[in-house]
Design an enzyme around this catalytic site. Sequence first.
Site, PDB file in Angstrom:
ATOM      1  N   CYS A  95       0.820  -1.203   0.000  1.00  0.00           N
ATOM      2  CA  CYS A  95       0.000   0.000   0.000  1.00  0.00           C
ATOM      3  C   CYS A  95       0.866   1.271   0.000  1.00  0.00           C
ATOM      4  CB  CYS A  95      -1.002  -0.020   1.145  1.00  0.00           C
ATOM      5  SG  CYS A  95      -2.359   1.166   0.910  1.00  0.00           S
TER       6      CYS A  95
ATOM      7  N   HIS B 129      -3.846  -4.902   0.457  1.00  0.00           N
ATOM      8  CA  HIS B 129      -3.359  -5.284   1.788  1.00  0.00           C
ATOM      9  C   HIS B 129      -3.431  -6.800   1.982  1.00  0.00           C
ATOM     10  CE1 HIS B 129      -2.544  -1.551   4.057  1.00  0.00           C
ATOM     11  NE2 HIS B 129      -3.410  -1.009   3.213  1.00  0.00           N
TER      12      HIS B 129
ATOM     13  N   GLU C 264      -1.686  -8.643   3.859  1.00  0.00           N
ATOM     14  CA  GLU C 264      -1.479  -9.057   5.263  1.00  0.00           C
ATOM     15  C   GLU C 264      -2.805  -9.154   6.009  1.00  0.00           C
ATOM     16  OE1 GLU C 264      -2.058  -4.752   5.809  1.00  0.00           O
ATOM     17  OE2 GLU C 264      -1.177  -6.005   4.244  1.00  0.00           O
TER      18      GLU C 264
END
Length: 251
Positions: A115, A217, A219
């Site tokens: 990001c 994102h 994660e």
Amino acid sequence: MKKPIIGINSSRVIKQETAYSHSVIESLSNDYVESVIKAGGIPIILPILSDEESIRMQIELLDGVMLSGGVDINPLLYNEEPSPKLGYIYPDKDTFDILIVKIACELNKPVLAICRGHQILNIAFGGTLYQDLSDMEGCYIKHQQQTKDGAVTHTINIIEDSILYSILGNSTISNTFHHQAIKDLAPGFKVTAYSKDNVIEAIEKCDGKFVIGVQFHPEIMTTYNDKNMLKLFEAFISASSNNTSSLNDNK
């Protein structure tokens, strides 16, 4: 095999409701930490420093570097004046993050930039940003989703002949939490994924080294047990493990 040590850059917040007035806290979402652990690495959180020699020493200790998300980036870094649409910026963090990624690439450390990190990667090597996606002609997808963190909300088309393609295939569905995006691509990089409205969703170095930026994102999705996104972290950890082995061989 030795587990690779992965450095993750932190952010910084001021906590006013503490026992100490205006306590400054180094912070990082636990999703980054958990994703590295799930993929087989050992995470270390990197506090913001200003001394380049100390930052270099940080990076020398690591096998791989992850750049996390966060606030907007100072547009003066890519020779633009701030737009009224620009959000909060933190120039000290900008400087730290740019030095991290430049030194990591100089030392041939694998990099996964997420990001804001993806945007920093582009700026560090001479690229620019749209300060707000409303400035990008043809952008029609909602890139700042309003739903639970782990939800996926738009399609990403991935370019063949890229590391990302070898990991995720020709397309994936991702989450999205950003209002800025890459405008001019940095020299030495190639675009490896787009959204359907042509927002750049991933880049990587043209030399084939594991230096990848993604606008989404992964994660967050990994902590919601998205096995496809876990593959991205596993590939990063594998590249970092190979880096560890080559370093050991040279000793």
